[in-house]
Motif scaffolding. Structure first.
Motif, PDB file in Angstrom:
ATOM      1  N   GLU A 131       0.831  -1.204   0.000  1.00 48.75           N
ATOM      2  CA  GLU A 131       0.000   0.000   0.000  1.00 48.75           C
ATOM      3  C   GLU A 131       0.868   1.258   0.000  1.00 48.75           C
ATOM      4  N   ILE A 132       1.975   1.223   0.749  1.00 51.02           N
ATOM      5  CA  ILE A 132       2.898   2.359   0.752  1.00 51.02           C
ATOM      6  C   ILE A 132       3.523   2.535  -0.625  1.00 51.02           C
ATOM      7  N   ALA A 133       3.916   1.428  -1.242  1.00 46.70           N
ATOM      8  CA  ALA A 133       4.539   1.503  -2.569  1.00 46.70           C
ATOM      9  C   ALA A 133       3.572   2.079  -3.603  1.00 46.70           C
ATOM     10  N   ARG A 134       2.292   1.845  -3.423  1.00 45.10           N
ATOM     11  CA  ARG A 134       1.301   2.371  -4.355  1.00 45.10           C
ATOM     12  C   ARG A 134       1.048   3.861  -4.131  1.00 45.10           C
ATOM     13  N   THR A 135       1.012   4.293  -2.869  1.00 45.27           N
ATOM     14  CA  THR A 135       0.538   5.643  -2.561  1.00 45.27           C
ATOM     15  C   THR A 135       1.644   6.674  -2.374  1.00 45.27           C
ATOM     16  N   GLN A 136       2.756   6.298  -1.783  1.00 46.22           N
ATOM     17  CA  GLN A 136       3.770   7.302  -1.436  1.00 46.22           C
ATOM     18  C   GLN A 136       4.322   8.037  -2.657  1.00 46.22           C
ATOM     19  N   PRO A 137       4.705   7.346  -3.731  1.00 37.62           N
ATOM     20  CA  PRO A 137       5.207   8.091  -4.908  1.00 37.62           C
ATOM     21  C   PRO A 137       4.141   9.010  -5.506  1.00 37.62           C
ATOM     22  N   LEU A 138       2.878   8.595  -5.447  1.00 40.31           N
ATOM     23  CA  LEU A 138       1.806   9.419  -6.000  1.00 40.31           C
ATOM     24  C   LEU A 138       1.619  10.691  -5.184  1.00 40.31           C
ATOM     25  N   ILE A 139       1.655  10.555  -3.875  1.00 40.95           N
ATOM     26  CA  ILE A 139       1.503  11.736  -3.020  1.00 40.95           C
ATOM     27  C   ILE A 139       2.659  12.700  -3.256  1.00 40.95           C
ATOM     28  N   ARG A 140       3.865  12.172  -3.392  1.00 37.92           N
ATOM     29  CA  ARG A 140       5.035  13.018  -3.655  1.00 37.92           C
ATOM     30  C   ARG A 140       4.844  13.800  -4.945  1.00 37.92           C
ATOM     31  N   ALA A 141       4.372  13.119  -5.984  1.00 38.08           N
ATOM     32  CA  ALA A 141       4.179  13.782  -7.276  1.00 38.08           C
ATOM     33  C   ALA A 141       3.061  14.810  -7.215  1.00 38.08           C
ATOM     34  N   ILE A 142       1.981  14.474  -6.517  1.00 37.50           N
ATOM     35  CA  ILE A 142       0.846  15.392  -6.424  1.00 37.50           C
ATOM     36  C   ILE A 142       1.199  16.606  -5.590  1.00 37.50           C
ATOM     37  N   ARG A 143       1.939  16.407  -4.504  1.00 39.67           N
ATOM     38  CA  ARG A 143       2.327  17.541  -3.669  1.00 39.67           C
ATOM     39  C   ARG A 143       3.201  18.524  -4.448  1.00 39.67           C
ATOM     40  N   ALA A 144       4.011  18.021  -5.371  1.00 37.35           N
ATOM     41  CA  ALA A 144       4.831  18.904  -6.199  1.00 37.35           C
ATOM     42  C   ALA A 144       3.994  19.666  -7.216  1.00 37.35           C
ATOM     43  N   GLU A 145       2.781  19.176  -7.470  1.00 35.94           N
ATOM     44  CA  GLU A 145       1.917  19.761  -8.500  1.00 35.94           C
ATOM     45  C   GLU A 145       0.923  20.768  -7.925  1.00 35.94           C
ATOM     46  N   THR A 146       0.438  20.527  -6.722  1.00 35.72           N
ATOM     47  CA  THR A 146      -0.632  21.360  -6.171  1.00 35.72           C
ATOM     48  C   THR A 146      -0.512  21.468  -4.662  1.00 35.72           C
ATOM     49  N   GLN A 147      -1.023  22.560  -4.126  1.00 32.04           N
ATOM     50  CA  GLN A 147      -1.053  22.758  -2.681  1.00 32.04           C
ATOM     51  C   GLN A 147      -2.415  22.387  -2.092  1.00 32.04           C
ATOM     52  N   ALA A 148      -3.274  21.759  -2.889  1.00 27.90           N
ATOM     53  CA  ALA A 148      -4.562  21.296  -2.370  1.00 27.90           C
ATOM     54  C   ALA A 148      -4.339  20.293  -1.246  1.00 27.90           C
ATOM     55  N   LEU A 149      -5.305  20.192  -0.359  1.00 30.00           N
ATOM     56  CA  LEU A 149      -5.216  19.241   0.744  1.00 30.00           C
ATOM     57  C   LEU A 149      -5.206  17.820   0.201  1.00 30.00           C
ATOM     58  N   ILE A 150      -4.219  17.029   0.614  1.00 27.98           N
ATOM     59  CA  ILE A 150      -4.130  15.625   0.238  1.00 27.98           C
ATOM     60  C   ILE A 150      -4.571  14.782   1.422  1.00 27.98           C
ATOM     61  N   SER A 151      -5.504  13.884   1.152  1.00 27.23           N
ATOM     62  CA  SER A 151      -5.999  12.953   2.153  1.00 27.23           C
ATOM     63  C   SER A 151      -5.498  11.558   1.821  1.00 27.23           C
ATOM     64  N   ILE A 152      -5.093  10.809   2.845  1.00 27.92           N
ATOM     65  CA  ILE A 152      -4.700   9.424   2.638  1.00 27.92           C
ATOM     66  C   ILE A 152      -5.822   8.529   3.162  1.00 27.92           C
ATOM     67  N   ASP A 153      -6.343   7.717   2.297  1.00 29.48           N
ATOM     68  CA  ASP A 153      -7.446   6.801   2.618  1.00 29.48           C
ATOM     69  C   ASP A 153      -6.820   5.467   3.026  1.00 29.48           C
ATOM     70  N   THR A 154      -6.648   5.273   4.340  1.00 22.50           N
ATOM     71  CA  THR A 154      -5.976   4.063   4.810  1.00 22.50           C
ATOM     72  C   THR A 154      -6.453   3.669   6.194  1.00 22.50           C
ATOM     73  N   ARG A 155      -6.283   2.364   6.484  1.00 20.49           N
ATOM     74  CA  ARG A 155      -6.573   1.834   7.825  1.00 20.49           C
ATOM     75  C   ARG A 155      -5.296   1.587   8.619  1.00 20.49           C
ATOM     76  N   LYS A 156      -4.143   1.866   8.026  1.00 23.33           N
ATOM     77  CA  LYS A 156      -2.883   1.388   8.593  1.00 23.33           C
ATOM     78  C   LYS A 156      -1.963   2.539   8.982  1.00 23.33           C
ATOM     79  N   SER A 157      -1.372   2.437  10.175  1.00 23.35           N
ATOM     80  CA  SER A 157      -0.529   3.517  10.702  1.00 23.35           C
ATOM     81  C   SER A 157       0.732   3.713   9.876  1.00 23.35           C
ATOM     82  N   ALA A 158       1.346   2.625   9.413  1.00 21.95           N
ATOM     83  CA  ALA A 158       2.577   2.761   8.632  1.00 21.95           C
ATOM     84  C   ALA A 158       2.303   3.488   7.320  1.00 21.95           C
ATOM     85  N   VAL A 159       1.167   3.215   6.711  1.00 20.13           N
ATOM     86  CA  VAL A 159       0.797   3.877   5.457  1.00 20.13           C
ATOM     87  C   VAL A 159       0.528   5.359   5.710  1.00 20.13           C
TER      88      VAL A 159
END
Length: 332
Positions: A131-159
């Motif tokens: 789950e981290i491998a799927r989401t972390q690179p995407l969040i990094r790329a999106i954060r570089a693109e926009t300052q909109a609020l990013i929400s992580i949809d997860t049940r897991k603390s490590a994610v």
């Protein structure tokens, strides 16, 4: 016996004597439905609603990560999964996610909700490293693109921890913080805004004959218990969003009862999120088997929720929803 108060929400510039504002919005109410288990409902005047119910119903909601809660906010759905029920496999690279997030924000989304584990009925568990491998690179790329609020949809603390490190500012847990005992303390330790959702069972089993004593009051009680627990951990109630979890361990009748009575959840004193986009009951009632053709039905239900004071709507079809919201607001 516990009494619950559901405001009978109205809209209009001219207000009668005794009207009180709902959650700091342009909506108001003069009466509420008093609900008790095994007792017929009755209508009471707003001035007769006891504390702390009345205060929680009327007090303005604080901003969440800079987003004002006195107006509707659109959360765009971006799933980094191969098997999500509607958009699986569409955003599984950083570049496709970056472009999708940019498009959502340009179309009117103020929150981008990223998930790496499908929570559709019957979905399998996804290990946290995957789950981290799927989401972390995407969040990094999106954060570089926009300052909109990013929400992580997860049940897991490590994610969640990995997502926050990359710039996520909201943790959205479909289990209502019942799955991973480390997740809530982590959120409290960094004072991160959270969304607490109700789900009966887990994605793999939640639609196996779900049942309730009273779905409306049972869901309310669960959310109240979880919000109070998060408060005791150190999170401020004003930074907790609640979501009744439409479609998560509910039949069509359960969903409809919750949707008819959404204003009850303002009694929790938290912003309310509604996620109905493209869900199965919309296809069933709207006679539309194609998931990506359910925007009209999804928007109809979302606007009904906004009429009851819901502050955040979670959607796939951002442009269409934003257009409808602008017209809805102009007419009102």
């Amino acid at each position: 016996m516990t009494a619950y108060y559901r405001p009978l929400v109205q809209n209009g510039v001219v207000r009668p004597k005794g009207a009180v504002v709902l959650a700091g919005q342009a909506l108001w109410f003069t009466h509420a439905e008093c609900l008790q288990r095994d007792t017929p409902p009755r209508v009471v005047a707003a001035v007769d609603i006891p504390e702390p119910w009345l205060t929680r119903l009327i007090q303005p909601r604080a901003a969440i990560a800079g987003l004002e809660m006195d107006r509707p906010q659109i959360m765009g759905i971006l799933n980094a999964t191969p098997d999500s029920f509607s958009d699986g496999g569409q955003h599984n690279t950083a570049e496709s996610a970056r472009l999708a997030a940019r498009r959502m924000v340009d179309q009117g989304a103020t929150i981008v909700d990223i998930g790496g584990e499908s929570t559709r009925p019957g979905a399998d568990f996804v290990p946290e490293d995957e789950e981290i491998a799927r989401t972390q690179p995407l969040i990094r790329a999106i954060r570089a693109e926009t300052q909109a609020l990013i929400s992580i949809d997860t049940r897991k603390s490590a994610v969640a921890r990995a997502a926050v490190e990359e710039g996520a500012g909201l943790i959205n847990d479909v289990s209502g913080f019942t799955f991973d005992s480390k997740l809530a303390p982590f959120c409290a330790s960094i004072k991160a805004p959270v969304c607490v959702m109700h789900m009966q069972g887990d994605p793999a089993t939640m639609q196996d004959n779900p049942s309730y004593d009273d779905v409306l009051l049972d869901v309310y009680d669960f959310l109240e218990e979880q919000v109070s627990w998060l408060e005791n951990l150190g999170l401020d109630r004003s930074q907790i969003i609640v979501d009744p979890g439409i479609g998560f361990g509910k039949t069509e009748d359960h969903n409809l009862k919750l949707l008819r009575n959404l204003s009850l959840f303002h009694g929790l004193g938290c912003p309310v999120l509604l996620g109905v986009s493209r869900k199965g009951f919309i296809g069933n009632i709207g006679a539309e088997p194609r998931k990506d053709a359910r925007a009209p039905g999804s928007i109809a239900v979302a606007l009904s929720g906004l009429s009851q004071g819901v502050q955040i709507i979670r959607v796939h079809d951002v442009a269409e929803t934003a257009q409808a919201l602008r017209l809805w607001a102009a007419v009102r």
